[in-house]
Every structure is written in structure tokens, then in C-alpha cells.
Design an enzyme around this catalytic site. Structure first.
Site: not given
Length: 339
Positions: A126, A151, A155
Site C-alpha cells: 500500500s 494498518y 504493510k
């Protein structure tokens, strides 16, 4: 026929990638725990391609279950790993869920890749790994900064795990850092189908247009942008799915220059939240009621990609417009409400 495992393959991006793989002649095995996807997606995939992929319900946080799966599927040629919790706001509220789900699942996959000599993996990364960027558009050489959400941090850590694993083994990996996928397959057989209140902009727009939501919320109008709303790079999910197929072919043909490679996958153009709303209204002729509320924790101001590397090295380029993406998303929304 090459056999590819797609984790989270009944999810939004996963299902579109399964379609793209099957249309290219790959044999696909899908695993999904169905926490944010429906088994009915298999029907949509079969309606488009004429073939239902092999499917197994699997919880990737269950180490023994993952090991059992790989003992039964030792002939895999590669893995595309989508399965993850993915909402920025939710990750701020429930960080341990994100660290457990997003880290353990990758570790268990990689342990089995090494044990069973599965040589290739594509990781669903991402643009959040860049944090608040210093320069726009963002290149792959931009520094990976402290994440603005758990989040985003998962990643970053996942990419570090992949880089270290590739350095210590024969594994080849590509991490696709994608921006904001929107839209649906032109058939309206598959699309984005969030569980509960949508965390992403476009399904919230289409649900508001369909009357399911009373109004659309715009998180902040005081950002340093032309209209005060956040700017993102919105890419049609079908273009994004195509990038996974091209990256997989690079791995299978052993064309990688390094054991671990990263590519930005976006359009190279930034659009504000308000611009997306206006584009939807223009495309569909529907006026959207919306209201500005407070900024959402974890959001960065502006992010859009420099896609030169993907264009030149992978030979991939986004082809579909914002209007095409929004029209397909609205067609999908209408289709699921009329079932």
C-alpha cells in the site's frame, strides 16, 4: 498450466485478480476466511470466466491449518497474498487485531513457501508505507516513514519480513504498493462489497446514491489542498488486477533484477474527495447529499503515484478513467440492490 494460490481471493481486489488470472489460463486456488467477503463471489467469478476456482475456507492465523493446506497443495507455482485487515480507521481503534492478522498470516505463508520450495510471491502492499510524503508524485525511492496508522505499519513490517526472507532464501517477491482501487468488473458480476459501513469512499458514495446511507461524510475540509479535502490516486480495480498478472509473469519468467522488488501501482494523478463526488454526480446525473465532518485519524493530506517504474519495467500502465471506474461502481451497486 501454472497453479497460483490467491489468499483473500474472494475479496474486492482478490476476486478481480482471480478473474484476470483465469482469463490468462492460470489454474487458481483461492483461500479466504470470509470475514470480509461472501462465498457468492465464486458465482460471479464463474459467470465471468466460465470456471469456478478451487476454493478452501482457511484462517491464515491458524498455523497448523495453514501447514495442513500446504501439505495438500505442494505443486503451487506462486502465491498472490491479499488476505489482510485493511481499514485505516479500524486499525487505529483495534491495533492488535491488525498486528495479529496481517503479520502472522504472512509469516505462516512464508514458512510454508520455504518448506515446500514455492518460489514466487506477490504481496499486496500500500502507498500508506510512504506516510506523509515529502514530494509528489511519490516514487519507489521515497523514504518509508513512520506509519500514520497500525494498518500502514503492518504493510511496512510485512515488506521488511519479505525483504529479509528473500535475502535468506531462494524466494522471489514483488511488493505492489497500490493506491486507491475503485470501480468494478464491467459485467457487474463482482465488485466492492464491504461488510457493514463502508470504510472506502466510492462504496459510501454508491450506497448514498442508492439511498442506503442518508448522506456522505467528507472527513475534513481544512487540508492544504485546493478544496480542503484529501487527495488520493484512484485506480480502476481491473487495471490493478492486471498489474498482478504482469508482476506474476515477471516472477515466473525469472526476469526480476532483485530478489525483492517494489512497484507503485496507480494512475499518477491525484483527485480530491470533493472532485470524486463531483465526478460521480457528472457521470450518473445523481446529486449526492454530503456533509463535512472532522478529520479522520491516520489520514494523510495528499498521496499520488509516480508510476514510471511500473510503466517501464513491468510494461504496465493504468488505462481506465475515473469516469469508467465510477460508472462501473454504480452499475455494480444497482445490480446487487436489485437481486
Amino acid at each position: 498450466m501454472k497453479k497460483i494460490l490467491v489468499t483473500g481471493g474472494l475479496g474486492y481486489i482478490g476476486s478481480h485478480t482471480v478473474v484476470a488470472l483465469q482469463e490468462r489460463g492460470f489454474k487458481v486456488v483461492v483461500v479466504d476466511n470470509l470475514s470480509n467477503a461472501s462465498i457468492d463471489v465464486l458465482v460471479g467469478i464463474e459467470a465471468i470466466t466460465g470456471t469456478a476456482p478451487e476454493f478452501e475456507r482457511l484462517e491464515l492465523r491458524d498455523k497448523s491449518a495453514v501447514a495442513d493446506f500446504f501439505r495438500e497443495h505442494q505443486d503451487l507455482d506462486g502465491i498472490i497474498h491479499f488476505a489482510a485487515s485493511k481499514a485505516v480507521g479500524e486499525s487505529v481503534e483495534n491495533p492488535l487485531l491488525y498486528y495479529e492478522n496481517n503479520l502472522h498470516s504472512l509469516v505462516y505463508l512464508l514458512q510454508n513457501c520455504i518448506e515446500h520450495q514455492i518460489p514466487n510471491i506477490i504481496f499486496s502492499s500500500s502507498c500508506t508505507v510512504y506516510g506523509e510524503p515529502d514530494q509528489l508524485p511519490i516514487t519507489e525511492q521515497a523514504p518509508v516513514k513512520q506509519a500514520t496508522s497500525p494498518y500502514g505499519n503492518t504493510k511496512q513490517i510485512n515488506e521488511e519480513i519479505l525483504r529479509d526472507t528473500c535475502a535468506a532464501s531462494k524466494l522471489q517477491a514483488i511488493s505492489l504498493r497500490y493506491f486507491n482501487p475503485i470501480g468494478a468488473h464491467k459485467s457487474a458480476q463482482i465488485g466492492e462489497l464491504p461488510v457493514g459501513v463502508p470504510q472506502n469512499l466510492v462504496p459510501f458514495i454508491t450506497q448514498t446514491a442508492a439511498g442506503i446511507r442518508e448522506k456522505l461524510w467528507v472527513f475534513g475540509n481544512d487540508y492544504p489542498t485546493a478544496d480542503g479535502s484529501c487527495i488520493r490516486d484512484y485506480i480502476h480495480v481491473v487495471d490493478l488486477a492486471e498489474a498482478h498478472v504482469v508482476a506474476l509473469q515477471r516472477l515466473l519468467q525469472q526476469q526480476s533484477e532483485e530478489a525483492f522488488e517494489v512497484f507503485n501501482v496507480g494512475t499518477g494523478k491525484g483527485s480530491s474527495v470533493v472532485e470524486v463526488i463531483q465526478a460521480f454526480e457528472k457521470t450518473t446525473g445523481i446529486t449526492l447529499p454530503y456533509e463535512v465532518t472532522d478529520r479522520r485519524q491516520g489520514d494523510v493530506v495528499s498521496v499520488y503515484a509516480d508510476t514510471t517504474k511500473a510503466n517501464n519495467v513491468l510494461g504496465w500502465k493504468a488505462k481506465k478513467s475515473m469516469e469508467e471506474a465510477l460508472a462501473s461502481a454504480w452499475k455494480w451497486e444497482q445490480q446487487i440492490r436489485n437481486q
